[in-house]
Scaffold this active site. Structure first.
Site, PDB file in Angstrom:
ATOM      1  N   LYS A  28       0.868  -1.178   0.000  1.00 13.50           N
ATOM      2  CA  LYS A  28       0.000   0.000   0.000  1.00 13.50           C
ATOM      3  C   LYS A  28       0.902   1.225   0.000  1.00 13.50           C
ATOM      4  O   LYS A  28       2.060   1.150   0.432  1.00 13.50           O
ATOM      5  CB  LYS A  28      -0.865   0.008   1.271  1.00 13.50           C
ATOM      6  CG  LYS A  28      -2.136   0.805   1.162  1.00 13.50           C
ATOM      7  CD  LYS A  28      -3.279   0.003   0.562  1.00 13.50           C
ATOM      8  CE  LYS A  28      -4.518   0.837   0.430  1.00 13.50           C
ATOM      9  NZ  LYS A  28      -5.680   0.068  -0.029  1.00 13.50           N
ATOM     10  N   GLY A  57     -25.499   2.658   2.361  1.00 12.21           N
ATOM     11  CA  GLY A  57     -24.530   3.268   1.449  1.00 12.21           C
ATOM     12  C   GLY A  57     -24.826   2.918   0.005  1.00 12.21           C
ATOM     13  O   GLY A  57     -24.795   1.745  -0.374  1.00 12.21           O
ATOM     14  N   GLY A  81     -23.242   4.049  -2.920  1.00 12.37           N
ATOM     15  CA  GLY A  81     -22.170   4.622  -3.738  1.00 12.37           C
ATOM     16  C   GLY A  81     -21.829   3.702  -4.884  1.00 12.37           C
ATOM     17  O   GLY A  81     -22.691   2.991  -5.409  1.00 12.37           O
ATOM     18  N   VAL A  91     -20.405   0.875  -5.098  1.00  9.02           N
ATOM     19  CA  VAL A  91     -20.715  -0.543  -4.906  1.00  9.02           C
ATOM     20  C   VAL A  91     -22.208  -0.734  -4.628  1.00  9.02           C
ATOM     21  O   VAL A  91     -22.865  -1.599  -5.230  1.00  9.02           O
ATOM     22  CB  VAL A  91     -19.888  -1.129  -3.733  1.00  9.02           C
ATOM     23  CG1 VAL A  91     -20.279  -2.581  -3.483  1.00  9.02           C
ATOM     24  CG2 VAL A  91     -18.397  -1.017  -4.020  1.00  9.02           C
TER      25      VAL A  91
HETATM   26  P1  NAD Z   1     -18.504   5.373  -2.237  1.00  4.95           P
HETATM   27  O1  NAD Z   1     -17.769   6.480  -1.556  1.00  4.95           O
HETATM   28  O2  NAD Z   1     -18.739   5.451  -3.707  1.00  4.95           O
HETATM   29  O3  NAD Z   1     -19.957   5.199  -1.558  1.00  4.95           O
HETATM   30  C1  NAD Z   1     -20.190   5.290  -0.187  1.00  4.95           C
HETATM   31  C2  NAD Z   1     -21.640   5.732  -0.017  1.00  4.95           C
HETATM   32  O4  NAD Z   1     -21.953   5.713   1.377  1.00  4.95           O
HETATM   33  C3  NAD Z   1     -21.906   7.154  -0.503  1.00  4.95           C
HETATM   34  O5  NAD Z   1     -23.061   7.176  -1.311  1.00  4.95           O
HETATM   35  C4  NAD Z   1     -22.099   7.945   0.788  1.00  4.95           C
HETATM   36  O6  NAD Z   1     -22.987   9.030   0.636  1.00  4.95           O
HETATM   37  C5  NAD Z   1     -22.670   6.882   1.697  1.00  4.95           C
HETATM   38  N1  NAD Z   1     -22.526   7.167   3.130  1.00  4.95           N
HETATM   39  C6  NAD Z   1     -21.536   7.804   3.758  1.00  4.95           C
HETATM   40  N2  NAD Z   1     -21.778   7.874   5.079  1.00  4.95           N
HETATM   41  C7  NAD Z   1     -22.964   7.255   5.278  1.00  4.95           C
HETATM   42  C8  NAD Z   1     -23.753   6.992   6.429  1.00  4.95           C
HETATM   43  N3  NAD Z   1     -23.366   7.396   7.636  1.00  4.95           N
HETATM   44  N4  NAD Z   1     -24.912   6.320   6.279  1.00  4.95           N
HETATM   45  C9  NAD Z   1     -25.307   5.922   5.050  1.00  4.95           C
HETATM   46  N5  NAD Z   1     -24.606   6.146   3.921  1.00  4.95           N
HETATM   47  C10 NAD Z   1     -23.440   6.812   4.040  1.00  4.95           C
HETATM   48  O7  NAD Z   1     -17.721   4.033  -1.854  1.00  4.95           O
HETATM   49  P2  NAD Z   1     -17.781   2.629  -2.598  1.00  4.95           P
HETATM   50  O8  NAD Z   1     -16.709   2.574  -3.628  1.00  4.95           O
HETATM   51  O9  NAD Z   1     -19.190   2.328  -2.994  1.00  4.95           O
HETATM   52  O10 NAD Z   1     -17.331   1.664  -1.417  1.00  4.95           O
HETATM   53  C11 NAD Z   1     -18.202   1.372  -0.337  1.00  4.95           C
HETATM   54  C12 NAD Z   1     -17.439   0.633   0.744  1.00  4.95           C
HETATM   55  O11 NAD Z   1     -16.882  -0.564   0.205  1.00  4.95           O
HETATM   56  C13 NAD Z   1     -16.256   1.403   1.328  1.00  4.95           C
HETATM   57  O12 NAD Z   1     -16.118   1.068   2.689  1.00  4.95           O
HETATM   58  C14 NAD Z   1     -15.075   0.872   0.554  1.00  4.95           C
HETATM   59  O13 NAD Z   1     -13.870   0.977   1.302  1.00  4.95           O
HETATM   60  C15 NAD Z   1     -15.465  -0.570   0.389  1.00  4.95           C
HETATM   61  N6  NAD Z   1     -14.852  -1.212  -0.775  1.00  4.95           N
HETATM   62  C16 NAD Z   1     -15.068  -0.720  -2.033  1.00  4.95           C
HETATM   63  C17 NAD Z   1     -14.473  -1.335  -3.126  1.00  4.95           C
HETATM   64  C18 NAD Z   1     -14.715  -0.850  -4.539  1.00  4.95           C
HETATM   65  O14 NAD Z   1     -14.402  -1.576  -5.499  1.00  4.95           O
HETATM   66  N7  NAD Z   1     -15.289   0.333  -4.724  1.00  4.95           N
HETATM   67  C19 NAD Z   1     -13.658  -2.471  -2.944  1.00  4.95           C
HETATM   68  C20 NAD Z   1     -13.468  -2.966  -1.641  1.00  4.95           C
HETATM   69  C21 NAD Z   1     -14.069  -2.324  -0.568  1.00  4.95           C
END
Ligand code: NAD
Length: 364
Positions: free
Chosen positions: A80, A180, A182, A184
Site C-alpha cells: 500500500k 450506502g 455509492g 458498490v
Molecule cells: P462510495 O464512496 O462510492 O460510496 C459510499 C456511499 O456511502 C456514498 O453514497 C455515501 O454518501 C454513503 N454514506 C456515507 N456515510 C454514510 C452513512 N453514515 N450512512 C449511510 N450512507 C453513508 O464508496 P464505494 O466505492 O461504494 O465503497 C463502499 C465501501 O466498500 C467502502 O467502505 C469501501 O472501502 C469498500 N470497498 C469498495 C471497493 C470498490 O471496489 N469500490 C472495494 C473494496 C471495498
C-alpha cells in the site's frame, strides 16, 4: 515511533520513504509480503495529523492487502502507499509523476492503484513514469472501475452466507438492509432486486436514495434508522466500524455481509459477540475482494469473463471460512486469517523454491 520494534511493523518486508522537494511530495510505500507475488495495493492521499499516523496507516493497510489477496487465491502479495497532504496541494501532474518514479524504483515489487482520494487521472500521471500501475482505464489497457466486480462479489458472498444461515441461498423474500448507495451499493441493490429480495436502503445523500427507489422492492429509511429495521441481512456498503458498541445490540439480523472495509469496530470483541449470538459475519476482506480479483486479471492479460468467473469463487471461499469457524469454534474473522496464512505458507513456499532455483522433486 521507533521503526523496527513498532508493533505495526508486523513482518513487513520493506518500507520506503520518498520525497520530492520541488512538488512537496511526501510518500510512504509499505511492502508487507511478496511470498505469493508482487505487492499490490492502492495509493491513498490523506492529510494525516502526524507522520507517525501515516506510517501506522500504511503498515496496517498493506498487511490487510496481503491477507485479502492470499485468501482470494491470487498470486499477489500485499502493499500500500500513502501520500501525505491535501489533494488540492498535491493532486497535480508533477507530484504524481514524482510518485511514479518512486514506485518504479522498486522494480515491480510494489504495484500501485487508485484508492481513497486518488483518481484515474492521477494514476495516468503515475503511469507516465512507471508500468507498475494497475486498474487504469480501459483506454489505457487497464480493467477500469473495480466497483461492479466488488458489488457482484458481495452479492455472491451474501448468497453464500444466506445458504449457511438459512439452509438455502435463495434471496426470494429475504429482507436486506443496504447502508450506502455509492459505487458498490447501487450495483448491489440491482442484483438483490433481481434475485427477489426486499431491500431497505439508506444513504446520507437523498438523490441516491431517490434513484434507488425506482427499483423494484426497494424502500428507504433515514441513515440512523438502518440499524433498527427488521431485516434478515445487514449489508454495510458505506463506512467502516458500523458494528460497534452502540449499534451491535440494535441489529436484529442473522447475517452481516457487506462490502465496507473494517465493518467491526473491534474485531476480537464484536466478532465474539456476533458468534455467541449466532449472527453470521462474512469477513469483509473475503466478501469485498471482487475489485482486487478483477485487477489481478491485468497481470495475465485482462479478460472480463474470466474476472467474473474468478469473483464467483467468493461463494466457496466463504463456505470454507464458515466451516473452519464452526469446526474450531472461532469467529469467522479468525478463520479467514488462518486460511490466508495457510495459503501464504503453502504456496509461498513453492514460489520461493522456484525463485531460488530449488527443485521440488530432487530426482528429476
Ligand atoms: P462510495 O464512496 O462510492 O460510496 C459510499 C456511499 O456511502 C456514498 O453514497 C455515501 O454518501 C454513503 N454514506 C456515507 N456515510 C454514510 C452513512 N453514515 N450512512 C449511510 N450512507 C453513508 O464508496 P464505494 O466505492 O461504494 O465503497 C463502499 C465501501 O466498500 C467502502 O467502505 C469501501 O472501502 C469498500 N470497498 C469498495 C471497493 C470498490 O471496489 N469500490 C472495494 C473494496 C471495498
Amino acid at each position: 515511533m521507533g521503526f523496527f520494534n513498532a508493533p505495526e511493523l508486523n513482518h513487513h518486508e520493506q518500507v520506503l520513504f520518498g520525497q520530492d522537494e520541488e512538488t512537496g511530495l511526501k510518500a510512504i510505500i509499505a511492502v508487507h509480503n511478496t511470498s505469493l507475488g508482487p505487492a499490490l495495493g492502492g495509493c491513498r492521499v490523506w492529510n494525516y495529523e502526524s507522520e507517525d499516523d501515516a506510517l501506522r496507516d500504511v503498515l496496517r493497510l498493506s498487511e490487510g492487502m496481503t491477507y485479502k489477496s492470499a485468501l482470494a487465491g491470487l498470486n499477489l502479495g500485499g502493499g500500500k502507499s500513502v501520500i501525505l497532504g491535501r489533494v488540492r496541494d498535491i493532486g497535480n501532474e508533477a507530484a504524481f509523476r514524482a510518485f511514479g518514479r518512486i514506485v518504479d524504483s522498486l522494480g515491480g515489487r510494489y504495484v500501485t492503484a487508485e484508492d481513497v482520494n486518488t483518481t484515474p487521472q492521477m494514476m495516468e500521471w503515475v503511469h507516465e513514469e512507471t508500468n507498475y500501475v494497475a486498474g487504469l482505464s480501459p483506454e489505457l489497457g487497464g480493467s477500469g472501475d473495480p466497483s461492479p466486480f466488488t458489488a457482484w462479489g458481495t452479492f455472491v458472498g451474501i448468497k453464500s452466507s444466506v445458504n449457511r444461515a438459512f439452509g438455502s441461498d435463495s434471496l426470494e423474500g429475504k429482507t436486506i438492509a443496504v447502508q450506502g448507495l455509492g459505487h458498490v451499493g447501487i450495483y448491489l441493490v440491482e442484483h438483490l432486486s433481481k434475485a427477489g429480495a426486499k431491500i431497505i436502503v439508506t444513504d446520507i445523500k437523498q438523490d441516491r436514495i431517490n434513484e434507488m427507489l425506482k427499483i423494484k422492492n426497494v424502500t428507504a429509511v433515514a441513515p440512523d434508522e438502518i440499524y433498527d429495521v427488521e431485516m434478515d441481512i445487514f449489508a454495510p456498503c458505506a463506512l467502516g466500524s458500523v458494528v460497534n458498541d452502540k449499534t451491535i445490540d440494535r441489529l436484529k439480523c442473522q447475517v452481516i455481509a457487506g462490502a465496507a472495509n473494517n465493518i467491526l469496530a473491534d474485531y476480537d470483541k464484536h466478532g465474539k459477540i456476533l458468534m455467541e449470538r449466532g449472527v453470521l459475519y462474512a469477513p469483509d476482506y473475503a466478501i469485498n475482494a471482487g475489485g482486487v480479483i478483477n485487477v489481478y486479471g491485468e497481470f495475465e492479460g485482462y479478460n472480463e469473463k474470466r474476472s467474473y468467473s474468478r469473483v464467483n469463487h467468493i461463494y466457496e471461499i466463504l463456505q470454507q471460512i464458515f466451516t473452519r469457524s464452526e469446526a474450531e469454534n472461532i469467529p469467522t474473522m479468525d478463520a479467514a486469517d488462518i486460511l490466508a496464512e495457510e495459503r501464504i505458507r503453502k504456496i509461498g513456499r513453492l514460489k520461493q523454491m522456484h525463485r531460488s532455483g530449488t527443485r521440488l522433486f530432487s530426482k528429476i
